[in-house]
Design an enzyme around this catalytic site. Sequence first.
Site, PDB file in Angstrom:
ATOM      1  N   ASP A  80       0.847  -1.190   0.000  1.00  0.00           N
ATOM      2  CA  ASP A  80       0.000   0.000   0.000  1.00  0.00           C
ATOM      3  C   ASP A  80       0.887   1.245   0.000  1.00  0.00           C
ATOM      4  OD1 ASP A  80      -1.886   1.963   0.422  1.00  0.00           O
ATOM      5  OD2 ASP A  80      -2.298   1.402   2.504  1.00  0.00           O
TER       6      ASP A  80
ATOM      7  N   HIS B 201      -4.407 -17.186  -5.222  1.00  0.00           N
ATOM      8  CA  HIS B 201      -5.411 -16.388  -4.510  1.00  0.00           C
ATOM      9  C   HIS B 201      -6.676 -17.181  -4.196  1.00  0.00           C
ATOM     10  CE1 HIS B 201      -6.489 -16.352  -8.704  1.00  0.00           C
ATOM     11  NE2 HIS B 201      -7.709 -15.968  -8.378  1.00  0.00           N
ATOM     12  N   ASP B 202      -6.840 -18.357  -4.797  1.00  0.00           N
ATOM     13  CA  ASP B 202      -8.011 -19.202  -4.549  1.00  0.00           C
ATOM     14  C   ASP B 202      -7.719 -20.354  -3.586  1.00  0.00           C
ATOM     15  OD1 ASP B 202      -9.835 -17.837  -6.138  1.00  0.00           O
ATOM     16  OD2 ASP B 202      -9.283 -18.939  -7.938  1.00  0.00           O
TER      17      ASP B 202
ATOM     18  N   ASP C 258      -4.066   3.843   2.425  1.00  0.00           N
ATOM     19  CA  ASP C 258      -5.517   3.775   2.566  1.00  0.00           C
ATOM     20  C   ASP C 258      -5.966   2.381   3.019  1.00  0.00           C
ATOM     21  OD1 ASP C 258      -5.070   2.280   0.296  1.00  0.00           O
ATOM     22  OD2 ASP C 258      -6.546   3.332  -0.951  1.00  0.00           O
TER      23      ASP C 258
ATOM     24  N   GLU D  35      -6.551 -21.133 -16.575  1.00  0.00           N
ATOM     25  CA  GLU D  35      -7.168 -21.831 -15.460  1.00  0.00           C
ATOM     26  C   GLU D  35      -8.132 -22.835 -16.077  1.00  0.00           C
ATOM     27  OE1 GLU D  35      -9.570 -20.712 -11.364  1.00  0.00           O
ATOM     28  OE2 GLU D  35     -10.097 -19.694 -13.220  1.00  0.00           O
TER      29      GLU D  35
ATOM     30  N   ASP E 146      -8.818 -16.626 -16.799  1.00  0.00           N
ATOM     31  CA  ASP E 146      -9.712 -17.082 -15.752  1.00  0.00           C
ATOM     32  C   ASP E 146     -10.912 -17.838 -16.317  1.00  0.00           C
ATOM     33  OD1 ASP E 146     -10.672 -16.766 -12.834  1.00  0.00           O
ATOM     34  OD2 ASP E 146     -12.359 -15.964 -13.976  1.00  0.00           O
TER      35      ASP E 146
ATOM     36  N   ASP F 257      -4.688 -10.532 -15.539  1.00  0.00           N
ATOM     37  CA  ASP F 257      -5.749 -11.527 -15.529  1.00  0.00           C
ATOM     38  C   ASP F 257      -6.720 -11.209 -16.657  1.00  0.00           C
ATOM     39  OD1 ASP F 257      -6.946 -13.806 -14.058  1.00  0.00           O
ATOM     40  OD2 ASP F 257      -5.906 -12.901 -12.361  1.00  0.00           O
TER      41      ASP F 257
END
Length: 564
Positions: A21, A329-330, A25, A257, A200, A98
């Site tokens: 970051d 991430h899954d 924020d 994927e 994806d 992606d």
Amino acid sequence: MKKEWWKESVVYQIYPKSFMDSDNDGMGDIRGIINKLDYLKELGINIIWICPIYKSPMDDGGYDISDYYTIDEMFGDNADFEELLEKAQALGIKVLMDLVVNHTSDEHDWFEKALKDPSSKYRDYYIFREGVEGQAPNNWRSYFGDSAWEPVPGEENMYYLHAFTKKQPDLNWENQEVREEIYNMINYWLEKGLGGFRIDAILNIKKRIEMDQFTPDGEDGLTFIGHWILNQPGIETWLKELNERTFKLHNSVTVAEAAVPNERLKEYIGPEGFFSMVFDFSYTDIDVPETGEWFKSSNWTWDQMRENIFINQLVTQDNGWGALYLENHDQPRSINKYIPEKDINDTSKKMLATLFMMLRGTPFIYQGQELGMTNIKMETLEDYDDIATHDQYHRAILAGFTHEEAFSAVNRRSRDNSRTPMQWDDSKNAGFSLAEKTWLKVNPNYTEINADKEKNNPLSLLNYYKQLIELRKDSIYKDVIVYGRFVPVKEANTNVIIYERILDHKRILVAINFTDEKQGVSIDPDYNKFVIGNYTQPNIITEEIHYLRPYESIVLANYEGGLK
């Protein structure tokens, strides 16, 4: 085997909300990625894959795109992304984005126009159907639970299809104009210098729509949608068109994927395949039932793990090229999935790293994996952001699980386990952000597990990953590790995984003990050169029957080597 730059690469996946970051924020951004490019270069990777940063309501972590051409302001703007491309290229790093084209957000301009005017051309950009006898067109369950059909607001007996959340309506690939819109968008990004895409949910684009009430496979009265929308006949026509109209024109690298049946793998990743490579799910989803109900235990074993790895490696090398991964991430963190909690330490973490990095294929390292980041134990369900996690919890309760059982499954398998902020140092919020509150909680173990601490420890997991990457990229062993054939070694001791990589007369052997006890194995005496191991004191092979220490991994060679 044809040599390609992406076969010799190591990829690093970035989940941008959690990486770094820069404006404090509480959420990561593109400027944060730019600020950490030197870290990535030092790690040794040469491709980064960035999860979706397009404009999105973020119902599903950015996989619900409302504008394909615009960077979401939470991450920065298009100028920031172009600067990232330029600075990454200067460091010899390619960037993948992606590509999400099975569906859009319901806030995309196309879908809003489709709802506003049923007679417009945009109605045919998506899949609308009338209900049957006052119910949805059929009883398909979306991937995230509940019906895959959502009633259209203000229209009687009309529904739209969504394989994922109701805010992610599926595109109608049967419509050639939709395909043209997609191809134009892809070429827009590739012409900016993008290295390629991670693609994806691509096997869902062809649908076999059937109106019926099918036999339910769960307590909710619904049935798994995948049987009708995964890899359906005719999809190959569109995938070939997609490749020829976009990727092929730009010499792009593409990783899909796509759980492709073995008998069709050559179509997808062969010399004339649709993609450069595909991910394999057989060992990363080993703990998940076929219907995706991960709140239920699959009771997997390491015997299955070994078999799945061996089968995938052999089939893939006979048909093309594969993408290797333990985390994304899954997924939850790999160390928690594969290793009992009592045995989680640097030794077992390095064992997994060795097993993974020495396989044949292009490795994808997920952010924090190189540090050994672990699952997080949230206190309440409200602490979880992931929509699929909430769905799985409620389905577990519906299936008769107690709150404690359902919440334990969530702690174990939630996708948010891998989405907690990156642990850079032991300062506030792990050095990820100075914000009072980060978008997802920081794992409390950041004071012990962080990049700054591991960078200065030569025996750390981070530095071990650097060594493994260097072996693949700049050592005498590079060609055999990258291009050598994968050959499984049948060992009488079933508590180990042993395989060879062979290129002409050059051979290396990888021996893995995945247990907490010493294991005896047979080692060919030709393998008399020690390459790398996960114990501080190298395991010197002196006898034909050799003993691997608990969670030990060793790599041996039949020829002298080292760094070039």
